[in-house]
Design a protein around this motif. Structure first.
Motif, PDB file in Angstrom:
ATOM      1  N   ILE A 114       0.815  -1.226   0.000  1.00  0.00           N
ATOM      2  CA  ILE A 114       0.000   0.000   0.000  1.00  0.00           C
ATOM      3  C   ILE A 114       0.853   1.283   0.000  1.00  0.00           C
ATOM      4  N   ARG A 115       2.117   1.147   0.364  1.00  0.00           N
ATOM      5  CA  ARG A 115       2.929   2.374   0.519  1.00  0.00           C
ATOM      6  C   ARG A 115       3.453   2.947  -0.792  1.00  0.00           C
ATOM      7  N   VAL A 139      -5.283  -6.944  -3.193  1.00  0.00           N
ATOM      8  CA  VAL A 139      -5.120  -6.788  -1.757  1.00  0.00           C
ATOM      9  C   VAL A 139      -3.936  -5.858  -1.500  1.00  0.00           C
ATOM     10  N   LEU A 140      -4.187  -4.794  -0.772  1.00  0.00           N
ATOM     11  CA  LEU A 140      -3.104  -3.862  -0.424  1.00  0.00           C
ATOM     12  C   LEU A 140      -2.566  -4.278   0.936  1.00  0.00           C
ATOM     13  N   THR A 141      -1.251  -4.495   1.017  1.00  0.00           N
ATOM     14  CA  THR A 141      -0.642  -5.019   2.245  1.00  0.00           C
ATOM     15  C   THR A 141       0.039  -3.930   3.079  1.00  0.00           C
ATOM     16  N   LYS A 142       0.303  -4.274   4.325  1.00  0.00           N
ATOM     17  CA  LYS A 142       1.095  -3.453   5.270  1.00  0.00           C
ATOM     18  C   LYS A 142       0.433  -2.112   5.577  1.00  0.00           C
ATOM     19  N   ALA A 143      -0.903  -2.091   5.664  1.00  0.00           N
ATOM     20  CA  ALA A 143      -1.632  -0.844   5.901  1.00  0.00           C
ATOM     21  C   ALA A 143      -1.244  -0.188   7.221  1.00  0.00           C
ATOM     22  N   ASP A 144      -0.803  -1.015   8.197  1.00  0.00           N
ATOM     23  CA  ASP A 144      -0.444  -0.435   9.500  1.00  0.00           C
ATOM     24  C   ASP A 144       0.735   0.527   9.415  1.00  0.00           C
ATOM     25  N   LYS A 145       1.443   0.500   8.276  1.00  0.00           N
ATOM     26  CA  LYS A 145       2.581   1.413   8.124  1.00  0.00           C
ATOM     27  C   LYS A 145       2.139   2.816   7.708  1.00  0.00           C
ATOM     28  N   LEU A 146       0.834   2.993   7.419  1.00  0.00           N
ATOM     29  CA  LEU A 146       0.325   4.306   7.013  1.00  0.00           C
ATOM     30  C   LEU A 146      -0.820   4.742   7.932  1.00  0.00           C
ATOM     31  N   GLN A 154      -3.758   6.344  -0.836  1.00  0.00           N
ATOM     32  CA  GLN A 154      -3.055   5.325  -1.632  1.00  0.00           C
ATOM     33  C   GLN A 154      -4.017   4.361  -2.313  1.00  0.00           C
ATOM     34  N   LYS A 155      -5.103   4.052  -1.593  1.00  0.00           N
ATOM     35  CA  LYS A 155      -6.106   3.145  -2.156  1.00  0.00           C
ATOM     36  C   LYS A 155      -6.684   3.760  -3.432  1.00  0.00           C
TER      37      LYS A 155
END
Ligand code: GDP
Length: 193
Positions: A114-115, A139-146, A154-155
């Motif tokens: 996602i970043r 599927v967008l991954t690592k959303a917790d980083k944003l 980003q989506k």
């Protein structure tokens, strides 16, 4: 189907070794290091089911998992620059070989970090899935980083870049926090029903 009952079946080093397709298949594709193994472990509630790598670019294999009449297919992570030409060729042989076979493709889960903007290989993958008329979800991954605000931004940007229509679901996930897992599980359930 019960997502807690998924078992590792076998790894394959060439597409010719793949056994015939005997159940609906849900395949996972994405760049090396996108968080595919972490997502599989979270989705199936099993810490060591798929190996999470400290260093990207592990050996290319296709891994089969079996879950109550559904086959889950972990495709090799693509796009890692620091691997040999022969390993890259093996990667293409596996992925193209898999999709060229006559198999019961129920859903392809295309993972993107996602970043960042989608890489050329990510764009190729999504274009291929669309042109082949395969059912797929992004599927967008690592959303917790944003932050939540950055996630939405980003989506929208990735939806535009990948030219996704209203019929293609885009799921924001975090394997670290569990976000998006229930949504992805229901999309999978519907696809294999
Ligand atoms: P793979 O190569 O696509 O299978 O990726 P891995 O699952 O091995 O993950 C690559 C790296 O990203 C590892 O260091 C993971 O701990 C990290 N990672 C994966 N998913 C997440 C996530 O949802 N959040 C965060 N913060 N890190 C993640």
């Amino acid at each position: 189907m019960n997502f807690n009952n998924v078992r590792f079946e076998r790894s394959f080093g060439t597409s010719a070794q793949l056994p015939p397709s005997t159940a609906p298949e849900v395949a996972f594709a994405g760049r090396s290091n996108v968080g595919k193994s972490s997502l599989l472990n979270k989705l199936f509630n099993r810490k060591g089911l798929a190996k999470v790598s400290q260093t990207p670019g592990k050996t290319a294999t296709i891994n089969f998992f079996d879950g109550d009449g559904v086959r889950f297919v972990d495709l090799p992570g693509y796009g890692y620059a620091k691997v040999s030409k022969s390993e890259k060729e093996r990667w293409s042989e596996l992925i193209e070989g898999y999709f060229n076979q006559d198999r019961a493709f129920a859903l392809v889960v295309s993972l993107i970090d996602i970043r960042h903007a989608a890489s050329d290989l990510d764009v190729n993958m999504v274009n291929f899935l669309r042109e082949a008329d395969l059912p797929f979800v992004v599927v967008l991954t690592k959303a917790d980083k944003l932050s939540r605000q950055q996630q939405n931004k980003q989506k929208a940007a990735l939806k535009r870049q990948l030219e996704l229509g209203a019929d293609t679901p885009l799921v924001v996930t975090s394997s670290a926090k569990g976000d998006g897992m229930d949504e992805l599980r229901s999309i999978i359930k519907e696809a294999v029903a």
